[in-house]
Design a protein around this motif. Structure first.
Motif, PDB file in Angstrom:
ATOM      1  N   SER A 185       0.830  -1.208   0.000  1.00 52.91           N
ATOM      2  CA  SER A 185       0.000   0.000   0.000  1.00 52.91           C
ATOM      3  C   SER A 185       0.864   1.258   0.000  1.00 52.91           C
ATOM      4  O   SER A 185       0.528   2.258  -0.654  1.00 52.91           O
ATOM      5  N   ALA A 186       1.960   1.214   0.739  1.00 54.63           N
ATOM      6  CA  ALA A 186       2.872   2.357   0.757  1.00 54.63           C
ATOM      7  C   ALA A 186       3.555   2.538  -0.593  1.00 54.63           C
ATOM      8  O   ALA A 186       3.687   3.657  -1.103  1.00 54.63           O
ATOM      9  N   GLU A 190       6.190  13.649  -0.460  1.00 57.84           N
ATOM     10  CA  GLU A 190       5.494  13.157   0.732  1.00 57.84           C
ATOM     11  C   GLU A 190       5.980  11.745   1.087  1.00 57.84           C
ATOM     12  O   GLU A 190       6.674  11.100   0.298  1.00 57.84           O
ATOM     13  N   ILE A 191       5.593  11.279   2.245  1.00 58.34           N
ATOM     14  CA  ILE A 191       6.022   9.972   2.741  1.00 58.34           C
ATOM     15  C   ILE A 191       4.983   8.925   2.366  1.00 58.34           C
ATOM     16  O   ILE A 191       3.796   9.051   2.713  1.00 58.34           O
ATOM     17  N   GLY A 192       5.412   7.908   1.662  1.00 62.88           N
ATOM     18  CA  GLY A 192       4.501   6.884   1.183  1.00 62.88           C
ATOM     19  C   GLY A 192       3.740   6.195   2.297  1.00 62.88           C
ATOM     20  O   GLY A 192       2.535   5.925   2.182  1.00 62.88           O
ATOM     21  N   TRP A 193       4.434   5.895   3.374  1.00 69.14           N
ATOM     22  CA  TRP A 193       3.776   5.203   4.493  1.00 69.14           C
ATOM     23  C   TRP A 193       2.666   6.067   5.084  1.00 69.14           C
ATOM     24  O   TRP A 193       1.584   5.575   5.412  1.00 69.14           O
ATOM     25  N   GLU A 194       2.926   7.369   5.190  1.00 65.60           N
ATOM     26  CA  GLU A 194       1.917   8.267   5.751  1.00 65.60           C
ATOM     27  C   GLU A 194       0.715   8.393   4.818  1.00 65.60           C
ATOM     28  O   GLU A 194      -0.442   8.423   5.277  1.00 65.60           O
ATOM     29  N   LEU A 195       0.962   8.458   3.526  1.00 69.33           N
ATOM     30  CA  LEU A 195      -0.139   8.531   2.571  1.00 69.33           C
ATOM     31  C   LEU A 195      -1.019   7.289   2.650  1.00 69.33           C
ATOM     32  O   LEU A 195      -2.243   7.372   2.522  1.00 69.33           O
ATOM     33  N   ALA A 196      -0.391   6.147   2.862  1.00 69.28           N
ATOM     34  CA  ALA A 196      -1.140   4.888   2.883  1.00 69.28           C
ATOM     35  C   ALA A 196      -1.803   4.615   4.219  1.00 69.28           C
ATOM     36  O   ALA A 196      -2.916   4.060   4.264  1.00 69.28           O
ATOM     37  N   HIS A 197      -1.122   4.991   5.320  1.00 63.14           N
ATOM     38  CA  HIS A 197      -1.586   4.541   6.634  1.00 63.14           C
ATOM     39  C   HIS A 197      -1.844   5.656   7.650  1.00 63.14           C
ATOM     40  O   HIS A 197      -2.208   5.371   8.792  1.00 63.14           O
ATOM     41  N   GLY A 198      -1.628   6.900   7.246  1.00 60.15           N
ATOM     42  CA  GLY A 198      -2.004   8.014   8.110  1.00 60.15           C
ATOM     43  C   GLY A 198      -0.982   8.459   9.128  1.00 60.15           C
ATOM     44  O   GLY A 198      -1.199   9.434   9.851  1.00 60.15           O
TER      45      GLY A 198
END
Length: 220
Positions: free
Chosen positions: A163-164, A176-184
């Motif tokens: 997802s990230a 932007e940060i992929g993990w934040e986009l995917a998981h908040g």
């Protein structure tokens, strides 16, 4: 790389792709398209074999990863070791459709996780009743419950990581940060925080099991 070797690579990847497409009935027509394009590719004498095989590995790499992930998740090596090795018994143990079970196991053969032999006990019509599958060293290394590589595969090919990575286009465009986009949350460890509403409880075990597997591989 020789033309023969390239054809082997193509056919191997098509075997894997055929399994992937079988799980997506609405895309079944694409199977013929893939085969058609690959036939043209293999017949082109002007194609650079080294570049061609590398390109195919890149394009179909995600399908190989999907096969490896399911192989590890199901503990497929254990199932086959503790059964008669047939697609039918595997399907029953894994709660899988028999026809898809056979295709999945042959995809695992294509990526060197399994070997297949013909017992000669069936009717010879190619339906897989004669086939017996056994895990290779690599298959045992990722597909057994206590295998050193299983945790690594389940982590690195996890849906949470995927997802990230799905945010990669936006990450490249915006920073932007992929993990934040995917998981908040911006960090993986924030997703493991049991006091946070954004935690991923199912992923916590996957993450730490993966770290233990990485540590075990490095020590070995």
């Amino acid at each position: 790389m020789t033309g023969i070797r390239l054809q082997v690579v193509v056919l191997t990847l098509l075997t894997i792709c055929d399994v992937a497409l079988s799980f997506q009935p609405r895309l079944s027509g694409q199977s013929q398209i893939v085969h058609s394009h690959s036939s043209q590719f293999m017949s082109s004498e002007s194609a650079d074999n080294s570049v061609g095989s590398g390109m195919l590995d890149l394009v179909f790499g995600f399908v190989k990863t999907k096969v490896a992930y399911q192989f590890s998740k199901l503990c497929a090596a254990d199932i086959l070791t503790n059964s008669n090795g047939s697609a039918e018994s595997f399907a029953a143990a894994a709660n899988m459709d028999h026809s898809l079970s056979l295709r999945f196991l042959r995809a695992a053969v294509a990526v060197d996780l399994l070997t297949e032999c013909n017992t000669g006990d069936g009717d010879g019509n190619g339906d897989g009743n004669e086939a017996v599958f056994a895990p290779t060293e690599l298959g045992l290394g990722i597909g057994s419950i206590n295998s050193p590589g299983r945790g690594i595969v389940l982590l690195e090919a996890s849906p949470e990581y995927a997802s990230a990575w799905d945010q990669f286009d936006r990450v490249l465009q915006t920073g932007e940060i992929g993990w934040e986009l995917a998981h908040g949350v911006p960090r993986i460890y924030d997703s493991l925080d049991t006091t946070s509403s954004d935690n991923l409880p199912g992923f916590r075990d996957t993450f730490y099991q993966g770290l233990r597997s990485w540590g075990g591989m490095e020590e070995g």
